[in-house]
Motif scaffolding. Structure first.
Motif, PDB file in Angstrom:
ATOM      1  N   GLN A 234       0.857  -1.180   0.071  1.00 56.81           N
ATOM      2  CA  GLN A 234       0.203   0.007  -0.136  1.00 56.81           C
ATOM      3  C   GLN A 234       0.643   1.057  -0.052  1.00 56.81           C
ATOM      4  O   GLN A 234       1.809   1.263   0.624  1.00 56.81           O
ATOM      5  N   VAL A 235       0.470   2.232  -0.693  1.00 58.60           N
ATOM      6  CA  VAL A 235       1.142   3.507  -0.710  1.00 58.60           C
ATOM      7  C   VAL A 235       0.943   4.246   0.735  1.00 58.60           C
ATOM      8  O   VAL A 235      -0.101   4.374   1.183  1.00 58.60           O
ATOM      9  N   GLN A 236       2.315   4.653   0.884  1.00 54.74           N
ATOM     10  CA  GLN A 236       2.110   5.808   2.164  1.00 54.74           C
ATOM     11  C   GLN A 236       2.537   6.858   1.966  1.00 54.74           C
ATOM     12  O   GLN A 236       3.716   6.911   1.059  1.00 54.74           O
ATOM     13  N   LEU A 237       2.173   8.149   2.573  1.00 56.94           N
ATOM     14  CA  LEU A 237       2.561   9.354   2.349  1.00 56.94           C
ATOM     15  C   LEU A 237       2.961   9.955   3.776  1.00 56.94           C
ATOM     16  O   LEU A 237       2.460   9.725   4.646  1.00 56.94           O
ATOM     17  N   GLU A 238       4.434  10.517   3.692  1.00 61.21           N
ATOM     18  CA  GLU A 238       4.711  11.282   4.790  1.00 61.21           C
ATOM     19  C   GLU A 238       5.275  12.702   4.655  1.00 61.21           C
ATOM     20  O   GLU A 238       6.569  12.557   3.790  1.00 61.21           O
ATOM     21  N   GLU A 239       4.525  13.732   5.127  1.00 55.51           N
ATOM     22  CA  GLU A 239       4.958  15.124   4.659  1.00 55.51           C
ATOM     23  C   GLU A 239       5.802  15.545   6.166  1.00 55.51           C
ATOM     24  O   GLU A 239       5.659  15.158   7.115  1.00 55.51           O
ATOM     25  N   SER A 240       6.657  16.687   5.751  1.00 58.29           N
ATOM     26  CA  SER A 240       7.558  17.358   6.907  1.00 58.29           C
ATOM     27  C   SER A 240       8.023  18.581   6.323  1.00 58.29           C
ATOM     28  O   SER A 240       7.730  19.007   5.105  1.00 58.29           O
ATOM     29  N   GLY A 241       8.400  19.460   7.064  1.00 57.67           N
ATOM     30  CA  GLY A 241       9.014  20.595   6.753  1.00 57.67           C
ATOM     31  C   GLY A 241       8.181  21.756   7.251  1.00 57.67           C
ATOM     32  O   GLY A 241       8.835  22.832   6.978  1.00 57.67           O
ATOM     33  N   GLY A 242       7.199  21.513   7.682  1.00 59.23           N
ATOM     34  CA  GLY A 242       6.316  22.632   8.069  1.00 59.23           C
ATOM     35  C   GLY A 242       6.746  23.215   9.306  1.00 59.23           C
ATOM     36  O   GLY A 242       7.862  22.762   9.923  1.00 59.23           O
ATOM     37  N   GLY A 243       6.177  24.505   9.917  1.00 63.38           N
ATOM     38  CA  GLY A 243       6.662  25.346  10.981  1.00 63.38           C
ATOM     39  C   GLY A 243       5.999  26.751  11.082  1.00 63.38           C
ATOM     40  O   GLY A 243       5.197  26.969  10.255  1.00 63.38           O
ATOM     41  N   LEU A 244       6.717  27.232  11.957  1.00 63.11           N
ATOM     42  CA  LEU A 244       6.073  28.749  11.986  1.00 63.11           C
ATOM     43  C   LEU A 244       6.967  29.756  11.166  1.00 63.11           C
ATOM     44  O   LEU A 244       8.308  29.615  11.559  1.00 63.11           O
ATOM     45  N   VAL A 245       6.700  30.672  10.659  1.00 64.43           N
ATOM     46  CA  VAL A 245       7.406  31.374   9.745  1.00 64.43           C
ATOM     47  C   VAL A 245       6.843  32.848   9.706  1.00 64.43           C
ATOM     48  O   VAL A 245       5.658  33.079   9.763  1.00 64.43           O
ATOM     49  N   GLN A 246       7.465  33.841   9.608  1.00 64.25           N
ATOM     50  CA  GLN A 246       6.935  35.309   9.779  1.00 64.25           C
ATOM     51  C   GLN A 246       6.147  35.491   8.286  1.00 64.25           C
ATOM     52  O   GLN A 246       6.951  34.975   7.321  1.00 64.25           O
ATOM     53  N   PRO A 247       5.436  36.510   8.184  1.00 66.96           N
ATOM     54  CA  PRO A 247       4.926  36.874   6.752  1.00 66.96           C
ATOM     55  C   PRO A 247       6.404  37.521   5.720  1.00 66.96           C
ATOM     56  O   PRO A 247       7.067  37.938   6.225  1.00 66.96           O
ATOM     57  N   GLY A 248       6.249  36.937   4.677  1.00 71.33           N
ATOM     58  CA  GLY A 248       7.343  37.154   3.593  1.00 71.33           C
ATOM     59  C   GLY A 248       8.613  36.024   3.498  1.00 71.33           C
ATOM     60  O   GLY A 248       9.432  36.207   2.965  1.00 71.33           O
ATOM     61  N   GLY A 249       8.245  35.147   4.754  1.00 65.61           N
ATOM     62  CA  GLY A 249       9.218  34.164   4.909  1.00 65.61           C
ATOM     63  C   GLY A 249       9.133  32.950   3.781  1.00 65.61           C
ATOM     64  O   GLY A 249       8.318  33.146   2.940  1.00 65.61           O
ATOM     65  N   SER A 250      10.158  31.832   3.910  1.00 59.46           N
ATOM     66  CA  SER A 250      10.137  30.661   3.248  1.00 59.46           C
ATOM     67  C   SER A 250      10.109  29.448   3.768  1.00 59.46           C
ATOM     68  O   SER A 250      10.897  29.485   5.003  1.00 59.46           O
ATOM     69  N   LEU A 251       9.477  28.544   3.169  1.00 56.68           N
ATOM     70  CA  LEU A 251       9.488  27.174   4.012  1.00 56.68           C
ATOM     71  C   LEU A 251       9.605  26.096   2.611  1.00 56.68           C
ATOM     72  O   LEU A 251       9.014  26.483   1.539  1.00 56.68           O
ATOM     73  N   THR A 252      10.331  25.059   2.727  1.00 58.73           N
ATOM     74  CA  THR A 252      10.096  23.929   1.937  1.00 58.73           C
ATOM     75  C   THR A 252       9.740  22.619   2.687  1.00 58.73           C
ATOM     76  O   THR A 252      10.201  22.249   3.602  1.00 58.73           O
ATOM     77  N   LEU A 253       8.654  22.303   1.788  1.00 56.47           N
ATOM     78  CA  LEU A 253       7.880  20.932   2.347  1.00 56.47           C
ATOM     79  C   LEU A 253       8.307  19.912   1.497  1.00 56.47           C
ATOM     80  O   LEU A 253       8.505  19.944   0.652  1.00 56.47           O
ATOM     81  N   SER A 254       8.452  18.575   2.360  1.00 55.92           N
ATOM     82  CA  SER A 254       8.999  17.480   1.723  1.00 55.92           C
ATOM     83  C   SER A 254       7.900  16.569   1.742  1.00 55.92           C
ATOM     84  O   SER A 254       7.169  16.309   2.926  1.00 55.92           O
ATOM     85  N   CYS A 255       7.957  15.587   0.957  1.00 56.48           N
ATOM     86  CA  CYS A 255       6.807  14.314   0.694  1.00 56.48           C
ATOM     87  C   CYS A 255       7.610  13.251   0.406  1.00 56.48           C
ATOM     88  O   CYS A 255       7.959  12.979  -0.557  1.00 56.48           O
ATOM     89  N   ARG A 256       7.638  12.164   1.426  1.00 56.87           N
ATOM     90  CA  ARG A 256       8.261  10.792   0.947  1.00 56.87           C
ATOM     91  C   ARG A 256       7.027   9.868   0.830  1.00 56.87           C
ATOM     92  O   ARG A 256       6.159   9.736   1.492  1.00 56.87           O
ATOM     93  N   THR A 257       7.282   9.196  -0.492  1.00 57.55           N
ATOM     94  CA  THR A 257       6.210   8.257  -0.517  1.00 57.55           C
ATOM     95  C   THR A 257       6.924   6.943  -0.735  1.00 57.55           C
ATOM     96  O   THR A 257       7.985   6.723  -0.824  1.00 57.55           O
TER      97      THR A 257
END
Length: 125
Positions: free
Chosen positions: A1-24
């Motif tokens: 069965q396919v499984q999905l796992e997300e990571s990389g979120g967090g608290l950031v100020q307006p105008g900031g950047s984040l990179t989310l990752s997804c492992r399948t």
């Protein structure tokens, strides 16, 4: 069965950047693309597709994130990424990745693949 796992979120100020990752993991068809959905606070059960990349490499972005978010996929590593720039408070949501297929002019996700836990993104000063 396919499984999905997300990571990389967090608290950031307006105008900031984040990179989310997804492992399948599990067997994924070569016809499957990948998408990032989000669920805003108080919007239980309502997931909005914000970015997708189909099996041919074509990308889609919702109007709300176009020009700010960038989706990429490394099939060899079973990873999908969402680079988020110029973040706004309205981007605050739980973000989920999911398999998608594009047909009939619409991106569809399979009903038999369970959603991951998601990753919380909070944009606040």
């Amino acid at each position: 069965q396919v499984q999905l796992e997300e990571s990389g979120g967090g608290l950031v100020q307006p105008g900031g950047s984040l990179t989310l990752s997804c492992r399948t993991s599990g067997r994924i068809s070569s016809m499957d693309g990948m998408g990032w959905y989000r669920q805003a606070p108080g919007m239980s059960g309502n997931l909005d597709l914000v970015a997708a990349v189909d099996s041919g490499g074509s990308t889609f972005y919702s109007d709300s994130v176009k020009g700010r978010f960038d989706i990429s996929r490394d099939s060899a590593k079973n990873m999908t990424y969402l680079q988020m720039n110029s973040l706004k408070p309205e981007d605050t949501a739980v973000y989920y990745c999911m398999l998608v297929r594009y047909y009939g002019g619409v991106y569809h996700h399979p009903t038999g693949v369970p959603w991951g836990q998601g990753t919380q993104v909070t944009v606040s000063s």
